[in-house]
Design a protein around this motif. Structure first.
Motif, PDB file in Angstrom:
ATOM      1  N   TYR A  58      84.447  81.157  69.643  1.00  0.00           N
ATOM      2  CA  TYR A  58      84.228  81.747  70.960  1.00  0.00           C
ATOM      3  C   TYR A  58      83.483  80.788  71.893  1.00  0.00           C
ATOM      4  O   TYR A  58      82.608  80.041  71.466  1.00  0.00           O
ATOM      5  N   ALA A  59      83.829  80.806  73.166  1.00  0.00           N
ATOM      6  CA  ALA A  59      83.035  80.187  74.228  1.00  0.00           C
ATOM      7  C   ALA A  59      83.274  81.021  75.479  1.00  0.00           C
ATOM      8  O   ALA A  59      84.332  81.636  75.610  1.00  0.00           O
ATOM      9  N   PHE A  78      90.699  77.545  78.691  1.00  0.00           N
ATOM     10  CA  PHE A  78      90.972  76.260  78.034  1.00  0.00           C
ATOM     11  C   PHE A  78      92.364  76.242  77.428  1.00  0.00           C
ATOM     12  O   PHE A  78      92.720  77.127  76.694  1.00  0.00           O
ATOM     13  N   ASN A  90      78.735  78.176  70.141  1.00  0.00           N
ATOM     14  CA  ASN A  90      79.523  78.661  71.260  1.00  0.00           C
ATOM     15  C   ASN A  90      79.216  77.872  72.525  1.00  0.00           C
ATOM     16  O   ASN A  90      80.100  77.578  73.328  1.00  0.00           O
ATOM     17  N   LYS A  92      80.962  74.435  72.476  1.00  0.00           N
ATOM     18  CA  LYS A  92      82.347  74.523  72.942  1.00  0.00           C
ATOM     19  C   LYS A  92      82.396  74.734  74.454  1.00  0.00           C
ATOM     20  O   LYS A  92      83.175  74.103  75.159  1.00  0.00           O
ATOM     21  N   GLN A  93      81.537  75.628  74.930  1.00  0.00           N
ATOM     22  CA  GLN A  93      81.525  75.953  76.346  1.00  0.00           C
ATOM     23  C   GLN A  93      81.247  74.719  77.202  1.00  0.00           C
ATOM     24  O   GLN A  93      81.935  74.460  78.192  1.00  0.00           O
ATOM     25  N   SER A 149      88.748  71.375  72.109  1.00  0.00           N
ATOM     26  CA  SER A 149      87.470  71.418  72.811  1.00  0.00           C
ATOM     27  C   SER A 149      86.302  71.139  71.872  1.00  0.00           C
ATOM     28  O   SER A 149      85.149  71.193  72.287  1.00  0.00           O
ATOM     29  N   LEU A 150      86.587  70.864  70.614  1.00  0.00           N
ATOM     30  CA  LEU A 150      85.511  70.558  69.661  1.00  0.00           C
ATOM     31  C   LEU A 150      85.812  69.308  68.846  1.00  0.00           C
ATOM     32  O   LEU A 150      85.347  69.153  67.724  1.00  0.00           O
TER      33      LEU A 150
END
Lengths: 261, 311
Positions: free
Chosen positions: A254-255, A261, B183, B186-187, B236-237
């Motif tokens: 989760y983000a 994205f 989280n 990633k954000q 994204s990671l």
């Protein structure tokens, strides 16, 4: 568990614009639909060239090259009743982003599509049916086992078969949808992967109702282990539901900006 | 039954990030397996940390560096020479508005002098005040344009300034600090990417705790991030991780207490190095692609550990 896999269904010869584009070898309408689907989050693109009895091989090769050259070797589900066309498509297919998917085999006349996938190190969508929609889950599981055995005998990894329990249409066969969910759970419990043409569920329902039925179905199916589907990725409600379910199932991290994205 | 090596294959791959320029440049990341389990030559880079404010440092560093402790450029040169580190981190602690509140110009001058004094890539750490770090790191990025330094680190409150200056205008690398929050890690990567910073120019500063001080939470965070990047192919990671353990490791009582405070614990320097090596090695096996320590002996030990694991 890995993330739910979305196979975009919108390059389909049933659409007049796409059929015409295939006939004219006109890239524009096809590239447009490919881009729309990828922007919306599709992982694979289905390339349905119809029965393609004449010139299918050349058409499939043209389509595969067109999509992969324009979209960074996007992985493709090769979808036609012409086996030679699928084989020809795989010959020019670039695997860097994922194996080709043969769409599709069943336990009846189309069982040789499993052989085709095995011979070409491809994945295959395996319909758990022989003729039409199976009457019960005993039938579904019997066909599933038959297809699995066929693939494994020919050296396939079990996870290269994507079993389709055949979603039934709510309008008319509402009472059987529970069976389909149960079948997904049973196939998942066997350690196998599943897929299906989700939009069958809402076939014939009004346009504003379809996203609701499709997204609720995918959520319930994902809880049973459903691992991929052939869908219209431009259905925002559906795609957002899939992302939310992937988060709840801990398939993706989760983000706050996860939808962007 | 014959032995069959079970190997987990991942679909994702950690980005390769190059820092520094010319012969001194190093690459971090690039692995497509969990740390040290692949065949692609995964190698953790080891950095040495200095600061422009060393008043609080343990006495052993005075013995080690002498008067150089008061001169960041000289300290940088000595630290690289004594440690053999792959890169250097300078912390601009004097910038802290609640401390010396040094001017942006003075901090930039320090960073420029340090860069000129060493022949390894540079990481510039702020003072951990988001507002001041935005100003300082922006000007550092500008002054060191072309040197490909790491701005350590952008946080939620200043990522726009640091991302735009470092990652876009002046071609530096941007580290994103998430303080052991998966989280948020990633954000921040998503936010920086949306801003226009390229993935390959982003490094993750996921934070750490000293060994024994809640480190299990750090370990699970790193694991989860790596498994998402590799196993779920979450783009994204897939940024390399850089971890500075020096502030945490040299901040706990085992490292801070002098021999007078705790005679039964023995030599303070050995304890500090022990804390630092224990923390750093746990981060290395957890997936840090670049690890930063303060004591030259710690750097040498971690380098030897990495070389030993790779074999």
């Amino acid at each position: 568990m890995s993330k739910f896999m979305v196979i975009g269904e919108r390059i389909h010869c049933i659409s007049p614009a796409i059929r015409q584009a295939f006939a004219d070898r006109n890239p524009e309408p096809i590239l447009l639909r490919a881009k729309e689907q990828l922007d919306a989050g599709a992982d694979y693109l289905d390339l349905n060239i119809g029965p393609a009895e004449k010139g299918g091989e050349e058409l499939m090769q043209w389509g595969v090259k067109l999509l992969q050259e324009n979209f960074d070797n996007v992985p493709i589900a090769l979808d036609t009743a012409n086996m030679k066309a699928i084989e020809a498509g795989i010959q020019v297919y670039n695997r860097s982003k994922g194996k080709p998917i043969v769409n599709s085999a069943d336990a009846g006349d189309r069982i040789e599509y499993v052989d085709l996938a095995a011979a070409n190190d491809a994945m295959v969508i395996a319909l758990c049916s022989k003729e039409g929609v199976p009457g019960s889950n005993d039938e579904r599981i019997a066909y599933c086992s038959e297809l699995l055995e066929r693939g494994m005998e020919r050296g396939m990894e079990p996870t290269d078969l994507l079993f389709d329990p055949l979603f039934i249409v709510i309008k008319g066969m509402q009472d059987q949808l529970g069976d389909v969910l149960e079948a997904i759970q049973m196939i998942t419990d066997m350690g196998l992967l599943t897929t299906g043409g989700l939009s069958n569920v809402s076939n014939g329902a009004p346009k504003h109702i379809r996203p609701l039925l499709d997204s609720a179905t995918v959520a319930m199916a994902m809880q049973c282990g459903f691992s991929s589907a052939i869908v219209n990725p431009c259905d925002k409600r559906l795609m957002e539901t899939i992302v939310a379910c992937d988060i709840i199932k801990n398939n993706i991290l989760y983000a706050d900006s996860v939808l962007e994205f | 039954m014959p032995y069959k090596k079970a190997e987990q294959k991942f679909s994702g791959k950690i980005n390769v990030c190059e820092i520094g320029v010319g012969d001194a440049a190093i690459s971090i990341g690039g692995e497509n397996s969990l740390p040290f389990l692949g065949t692609e030559g995964f190698k953790t880079a080891v950095g040495i940390a200095i600061s422009d404010t060393t008043d609080e440092w343990a006495d052993c560093f005075k013995a080690l560096y002498g008067d150089d402790l008061k001169n960041p450029a000289a300290l940088a040169k000595a630290a690289v020479e004594k440690s053999g580190a792959d890169f250097l981190l300078v912390k601009l602690e004097s910038a802290d508005p609640n401390g010396a509140d040094a001017s942006v110009e003075s901090c930039v001058a320090t960073a420029v002098a340090v860069e000129a004094a060493i022949d390894v890539p540079l990481v510039v750490e702020g003072c951990k005040n988001a507002e001041k770090d935005a100003k300082v790191l922006e000007e550092v990025a500008k002054a060191l344009e072309g040197k490909n330094v790491v701005l350590f680190s952008a946080v939620e409150d200043n990522y726009k300034t640091i991302g735009a200056a470092g990652g876009m205008a002046y071609g530096q690398k941007v580290s994103a600090e998430s303080a052991v929050d998966i989280n948020l890690a990633k954000q921040l990567n998503i936010l920086l990417t949306q801003l226009g910073v390229k993935s390959k120019d982003i490094i993750m500063d996921v934070g750490t705790a000293a060994a024994g001080y809640g480190f299990e939470y750090v370990a699970s965070t790193m694991d989860r991030i790596r498994l998402a990047g590799l196993g779920q192919n979450d783009e994204s990671l897939q940024m390399p991780i850089m971890t500075n353990v020096s502030n945490e490791a040299w901040g706990v009582k085992e490292a801070v207490s002098t021999i007078e405070d705790a005679p039964e614990w023995g030599d303070q320097e050995a304890r500090g190095i022990g804390m630092e090596v224990a923390t750093a090695s746990a981060c290395v096996v957890g997936g840090s692609n670049a690890i930063i320590v303060r004591h030259p002996e710690s750097a040498k030990t971690v380098k030897a550990l990495v070389a030993g694991i790779i074999g």
